[in-house]
Write an enzyme that holds these catalytic residues in place. Structure first.
Site, mmCIF file in Angstrom:
data_model
loop_
_atom_site.group_PDB
_atom_site.id
_atom_site.type_symbol
_atom_site.label_atom_id
_atom_site.label_comp_id
_atom_site.label_asym_id
_atom_site.label_seq_id
_atom_site.Cartn_x
_atom_site.Cartn_y
_atom_site.Cartn_z
ATOM 1 N N GLY A 25 0.782 -1.084 -0.133
ATOM 2 C CA GLY A 25 0.013 0.036 0.039
ATOM 3 C C GLY A 25 0.907 1.042 -0.034
ATOM 4 O O GLY A 25 0.758 2.218 -0.616
ATOM 5 N N TYR B 210 9.262 3.240 2.119
ATOM 6 C CA TYR B 210 9.881 2.103 2.322
ATOM 7 C C TYR B 210 11.434 2.224 2.088
ATOM 8 O O TYR B 210 12.238 1.514 2.175
ATOM 9 C CB TYR B 210 9.416 0.813 1.626
ATOM 10 C CG TYR B 210 8.235 0.289 2.093
ATOM 11 C CD1 TYR B 210 8.222 -0.192 3.303
ATOM 12 C CD2 TYR B 210 6.947 0.399 1.384
ATOM 13 C CE1 TYR B 210 7.063 -0.920 3.744
ATOM 14 C CE2 TYR B 210 5.761 0.050 1.986
ATOM 15 C CZ TYR B 210 5.950 -0.947 3.236
ATOM 16 O OH TYR B 210 4.676 -1.448 3.691
ATOM 17 N N HIS C 71 7.976 3.544 7.061
ATOM 18 C CA HIS C 71 7.902 2.316 7.338
ATOM 19 C C HIS C 71 9.450 1.802 7.465
ATOM 20 O O HIS C 71 9.426 0.497 7.783
ATOM 21 C CB HIS C 71 7.042 1.347 6.227
ATOM 22 C CG HIS C 71 5.667 2.057 6.016
ATOM 23 N ND1 HIS C 71 4.925 2.294 6.840
ATOM 24 C CD2 HIS C 71 5.168 2.142 5.079
ATOM 25 C CE1 HIS C 71 3.801 2.734 6.550
ATOM 26 N NE2 HIS C 71 3.921 2.462 5.291
HETATM 27 C C1 LIG Z 1 -5.322 -6.038 6.138
HETATM 28 C C2 LIG Z 1 -4.505 -5.203 5.433
HETATM 29 C C3 LIG Z 1 -3.226 -4.728 5.728
HETATM 30 C C4 LIG Z 1 -2.557 -4.036 5.307
HETATM 31 N N1 LIG Z 1 -1.082 -3.592 5.527
HETATM 32 C C5 LIG Z 1 -0.215 -3.076 4.751
HETATM 33 C C6 LIG Z 1 1.256 -2.819 5.321
HETATM 34 O O1 LIG Z 1 1.533 -3.302 6.307
HETATM 35 N N2 LIG Z 1 1.952 -2.126 4.551
HETATM 36 C C7 LIG Z 1 1.487 -1.676 3.250
HETATM 37 O O2 LIG Z 1 2.281 -0.972 2.454
HETATM 38 N N3 LIG Z 1 0.252 -1.921 3.071
HETATM 39 C C8 LIG Z 1 -0.548 -2.588 3.475
HETATM 40 N N4 LIG Z 1 -1.893 -2.879 3.078
HETATM 41 C C9 LIG Z 1 -2.190 -2.468 1.816
HETATM 42 C C10 LIG Z 1 -2.014 -3.283 0.729
HETATM 43 O O3 LIG Z 1 -0.702 -4.175 0.653
HETATM 44 C C11 LIG Z 1 -2.424 -3.074 -0.551
HETATM 45 O O4 LIG Z 1 -3.838 -2.641 -0.582
HETATM 46 C C12 LIG Z 1 -2.244 -4.125 -1.562
HETATM 47 O O5 LIG Z 1 -0.980 -4.284 -1.736
HETATM 48 C C13 LIG Z 1 -2.784 -3.644 -3.078
HETATM 49 O O6 LIG Z 1 -2.556 -4.664 -3.892
HETATM 50 P P1 LIG Z 1 -4.124 -5.252 -4.331
HETATM 51 O O7 LIG Z 1 -3.674 -6.187 -5.383
HETATM 52 O O8 LIG Z 1 -5.008 -5.586 -3.500
HETATM 53 O O9 LIG Z 1 -4.530 -3.967 -5.523
HETATM 54 P P2 LIG Z 1 -5.960 -3.565 -5.729
HETATM 55 O O10 LIG Z 1 -6.640 -2.504 -4.951
HETATM 56 O O11 LIG Z 1 -6.844 -4.845 -6.249
HETATM 57 O O12 LIG Z 1 -5.599 -2.936 -7.252
HETATM 58 C C14 LIG Z 1 -4.850 -1.724 -7.456
HETATM 59 C C15 LIG Z 1 -5.315 -1.233 -8.880
HETATM 60 O O13 LIG Z 1 -4.822 -2.065 -9.905
HETATM 61 C C16 LIG Z 1 -5.871 -1.999 -10.815
HETATM 62 N N5 LIG Z 1 -5.657 -3.306 -11.449
HETATM 63 C C17 LIG Z 1 -6.245 -4.499 -11.516
HETATM 64 N N6 LIG Z 1 -5.984 -5.278 -12.633
HETATM 65 C C18 LIG Z 1 -5.029 -4.400 -13.249
HETATM 66 C C19 LIG Z 1 -4.462 -4.914 -14.712
HETATM 67 N N7 LIG Z 1 -4.391 -5.818 -15.197
HETATM 68 N N8 LIG Z 1 -3.653 -3.719 -15.203
HETATM 69 C C20 LIG Z 1 -3.635 -2.579 -14.584
HETATM 70 N N9 LIG Z 1 -4.272 -2.196 -13.428
HETATM 71 C C21 LIG Z 1 -5.155 -3.306 -12.677
HETATM 72 C C22 LIG Z 1 -7.306 -2.131 -9.888
HETATM 73 O O14 LIG Z 1 -8.257 -1.555 -10.868
HETATM 74 C C23 LIG Z 1 -6.963 -1.171 -8.932
HETATM 75 O O15 LIG Z 1 -7.064 0.307 -9.271
HETATM 76 C C24 LIG Z 1 -2.786 -3.485 3.914
HETATM 77 C C25 LIG Z 1 -4.185 -3.961 3.526
HETATM 78 C C26 LIG Z 1 -4.824 -4.646 4.097
HETATM 79 C C27 LIG Z 1 -6.258 -5.259 3.446
#
Ligand SMILES: Cc1cc2nc3c(=O)[nH]c(=O)nc-3n(C[C@H](O)[C@H](O)[C@H](O)COP(=O)(O)OP(=O)(O)OC[C@H]3O[C@@H](n4cnc5c(N)ncnc54)[C@H](O)[C@@H]3O)c2cc1C
Length: 227
Positions: free
Chosen positions: A146, A152, A158
């Site tokens: 995220g 980082y 972080h």
């Molecule tokens: C419980 C929890 C704890 C967390 N803790 C941390 C932490 O400790 N440190 C930290 O840094 N983050 C943290 N996060 C955040 C998390 O790491 C990010 O939300 C995650 O990495 C994003 O990846 P995703 O696949 O879920 O993204 P998504 O939200 O699924 O996708 C991101 C974007 O990519 C787009 N996309 C999808 N497919 C494609 C494609 N083919 N081409 C181009 N774009 C596309 C989507 O439409 C969206 O706009 C946490 C989240 C949660 C839920």
């Protein structure tokens, strides 16, 4: 090469899903044999415990590692684990496709680690680090965060990503695996669409050059300890 992708995201349309799909397409196209463990789709149970075993060595007192050793010797792991162990045993390279959650692995993937990387199967008292039972295999984290890259950096909010990933890399090193440098899509949900497209293009390049990627520098403190 035989490649296992262990994929941990609940949403197929996520960026992690896109990275997993890309890896399957590129690696298969490049002539590799690819297997995927889609943990959410499989409804993988993350809770290690007595349910891992068809039969217990000691029905009165549960000692997890002792039961793992017994189950490995006697073929008593439940089918869910047996299947995963067989996939892992066959793989030359394991790619873990996952978001970073709470500076660590999502529970479903941590559960896979706890249950599949069982004592007896992947390490023993005597076989760990350089002599770990998964020696000869390679492991690579392919992660999304995220936080943006700046968060980082050494002075970022972080701290260094290396420090966050170090305990995860240690698991692979403990088992004798060679660790490849991670592929990181920082701020996957926060960056502009152009950056996400760039991440996918970079990842494609990494996947096509996997065999040339040198292992990450071994941490000085990963030599086998005396006890
Ligand atoms: C419980 C929890 C704890 C967390 N803790 C941390 C932490 O400790 N440190 C930290 O840094 N983050 C943290 N996060 C955040 C998390 O790491 C990010 O939300 C995650 O990495 C994003 O990846 P995703 O696949 O879920 O993204 P998504 O939200 O699924 O996708 C991101 C974007 O990519 C787009 N996309 C999808 N497919 C494609 C494609 N083919 N081409 C181009 N774009 C596309 C989507 O439409 C969206 O706009 C946490 C989240 C949660 C839920």
């Amino acid at each position: 090469m035989k490649i296992l992708i262990v994929y941990a995201h609940p949403e197929p349309c996520s960026f992690n899903g896109a990275m997993k799909d890309l890896a399957v397409e590129v690696l298969t196209g490049d002539g590799h044999e690819v297997a995927v463990s889609d943990l959410y789709a499989m409804r993988f149970n993350p809770a290690g415990g007595p349910g891992d075993f068809l039969e217990r060595e000691d029905a009165n007192l549960f000692r997890y590692q002792r039961e793992q050793i017994h189950a490995h010797a006697a073929g008593l792991f439940v089918p869910e684990l047996e299947r995963e162990m067989n996939k892992l045993a066959a793989a030359d390279l394991v790619i873990f496709q996952t978001p970073i959650w709470w500076f660590s692995l999502p529970a479903i993937l941590k559960g896979w680690v706890d249950r599949v990387l069982a004592m007896g199967f992947s390490y023993t008292e005597a076989a760990r680090y350089k002599t770990g039972l998964l020696g000869g295999k390679r492991a690579m984290l392919s992660i999304t965060t995220g936080g943006l890259a700046a968060a980082y950096a050494p002075e970022g909010a972080h701290g260094r990503l290396d420090a966050v990933l170090s305990p995860i890399h240690r698991i692979f090193q403990f088992l004798g695996m060679e660790v490849l440098p991670p592929f990181v899509a920082y701020g996957a949900a926060r960056v502009q669409p152009e950056q996400r497209a760039a991440y996918l293009a970079e990842y494609r390049e990494r996947l096509l050059t996997l065999e040339a990627v040198p292992p990450a520098a071994r941490q000085a403190d990963t030599v086998a300890p005396k006890s």
